[in-house]
Design a protein around this motif. Structure first.
Motif, short mmCIF file in Angstrom:
data_model
loop_
_atom_site.label_atom_id
_atom_site.label_comp_id
_atom_site.label_asym_id
_atom_site.label_seq_id
_atom_site.Cartn_x
_atom_site.Cartn_y
_atom_site.Cartn_z
N ARG A 78 67.00 -16.36 -55.34
CA ARG A 78 65.89 -15.50 -55.73
C ARG A 78 66.22 -14.58 -56.90
N SER A 81 64.95 -15.51 -60.53
CA SER A 81 63.58 -15.12 -60.88
C SER A 81 62.85 -14.78 -59.59
N LEU A 83 59.97 -13.62 -59.01
CA LEU A 83 58.57 -14.02 -58.99
C LEU A 83 58.42 -15.51 -58.73
N TRP A 84 59.10 -16.34 -59.53
CA TRP A 84 58.89 -17.77 -59.44
C TRP A 84 59.52 -18.39 -58.20
N THR A 85 60.62 -17.84 -57.73
CA THR A 85 61.16 -18.35 -56.46
C THR A 85 60.23 -18.00 -55.31
N VAL A 87 56.93 -17.60 -55.58
CA VAL A 87 55.77 -18.49 -55.74
C VAL A 87 56.10 -19.89 -55.23
N ALA A 88 57.29 -20.40 -55.58
CA ALA A 88 57.68 -21.74 -55.12
C ALA A 88 57.81 -21.79 -53.60
N THR A 91 54.38 -21.76 -52.06
CA THR A 91 53.71 -23.05 -52.27
C THR A 91 54.21 -24.09 -51.27
N GLY A 132 52.57 -7.84 -59.67
CA GLY A 132 53.21 -9.03 -59.15
C GLY A 132 53.64 -8.88 -57.70
#
Length: 393
Positions: A78, A81, A83-85, A87-88, A91, A132
């Motif tokens: 984590r 990133s 944010l992107w981890t 989000v992933a 998902t 965010g």
């Protein structure tokens, strides 16, 4: 006061004075946390797979284990990133909820996956900007709600909700602590700037007075001995250059974060005041402070004062505190060391806001300040401050 050689003899010329560069750096706290999380994640995924295989059958556990392992791996990376981890991970959890609803697999997100999602949510809330962080927190709540709808009557979505709440609580708590730390640091910096602003007048006045006196003397010399005018002008030029350099240093201090009423001449008073509380201290002054610029003299005093204050607060078991001030070609080095037994909490507690203020002041003069545990025992503060001129012979 303790005799100079009683404590500093072993660190003098030919001695083996410890350097902060040689101090062993503790393992980063974050690395330890991630290693512990990795162990917890692996145990949670394995235990969950065992329970699913035992209750549902051997062919049901691979899907849940794969989902949980994917989310947990994202939680471990984590920091790359937040944010992107996050989000992933969310998902993956959403897709898992949809698949379990369609093919009647065990409820998702599973307890192991929920643990990973809690870490991702907490990390996002702690580090991301407000917008965010709110998006990630809301998305996590939506995943929990989706799990409840996909598996009504199951206890698994309830556990997911509790894990989400724990992640939110921890993330917000750490975010508030970080904000409080930043605010306290800013207060220290602001106080330093205000103090420097009050002292700037004294720095400029010291040098300008010298220029005025030399200019007045030059008028008298020129009237009686015109051949000495060049020498008088050279003296004024030197004083002007010193004034310009001192003013630039003081302005640099104000811009980033003089002579003060405190200076090197009061170091003995600091030592005596420290010893008046029943502690031992010694001072070794291997320098000629009379040649220092006023702001350097003031900064040396303040570094020693703050270091002794920290030693009085956090090194109560120290037998002796040693203060060494050495002048060299590059400037002045100040070292304050104690021999208190090491305690893990002190590694963090003793790097307080006072040292943050001192670091601001020292770095603004072009120097460096470091603080940390000494090899084996004790704590050391080391500041190197340029003087702008070589030491006098």
């Amino acid at each position: 006061m303790t005799a100079e050689n009683s404590t500093f003899g072993r660190y003098g010329p030919g001695g083996s004075r410890p350097s902060l560069d040689a101090v062993r750096v503790p393992v980063r706290f974050g690395t330890v946390v991630d290693a512990g999380l990795g162990v917890v994640f692996a145990a949670a995924v394995a235990f969950q797979a065992y329970q699913v295989a035992d209750v549902w059958g051997a062919r049901y556990w691979p899907f849940g284990a794969a989902v949980a392992a994917s989310v947990c791996v994202l939680a471990l990376v984590r920091r790359v990133s937040p944010l992107w981890t996050a989000v992933a991970g969310l998902t993956v959890a959403v897709l898992a909820v949809l698949v379990t609803r369609l093919v009647h697999l065990p409820a998702e997100p599973s307890p192991a996956a929920s643990l990973g999602l809690a870490v991702l949510t907490g990390s996002a809330l702690r580090t991301l900007p407000a917008r965010g962080a709110c998006v990630v927190g809301g998305a996590g709540l939506a995943v929990v709600a989706g799990g409840l709808l996909a598996g009504p009557g199951s206890a698994v979505p309830v556990l997911s909700g509790l894990a989400w709440l724990a992640g939110v609580a921890v993330g917000l708590g750490l975010r508030l602590l970080a904000a409080r730390h930043r605010a306290a640091t800013e207060l220290v910096r602001r106080a330093e700037r205000l103090e420097l602003a009050r002292e700037l007048h004294d720095v400029v006045a010291h040098h300008i007075t010298s220029i005025v006196l030399q200019a007045q003397a030059a008028r008298l010399v020129t009237a009686k001995h015109p051949d000495r005018t060049a020498d008088s002008l050279a003296g004024i030029e030197t004083a002007g250059s010193e004034a310009l350099a001192a003013t630039r240093r003081a302005v640099g201090l104000l811009r980033d974060t003089a002579p003060a009423p405190e200076g090197h001449e009061r170091l003995d008073e600091l030592i005596e005041r420290f010893e008046s509380h029943g502690r031992r201290a010694s001072l070794r002054l291997d320098a000629e402070p009379s040649g220092w610029p006023p702001e350097v003299s003031s900064t040396v005093y303040r570094v020693v004062r703050e270091s002794l204050t920290n030693a009085a607060r956090h090194a109560r078991n120290a037998a002796t505190v040693t203060v060494g001030i050495t002048q060299h070609d590059e400037g002045v080095t100040v070292e304050v060391e104690d021999d208190a037994p090491q305690a893990p909490a002190l590694r963090y507690r003793r790097a307080g806001y006072g040292l943050a203020g001192m670091r601001e002041r020292v770095e603004a003069l072009g120097g460096t300040l470091t603080a940390g545990p000494r090899p084996g025992t004790g704590w050391a503060v080391r500041a190197t401050i340029p003087t702008g001129e070589p030491p006098r012979p």
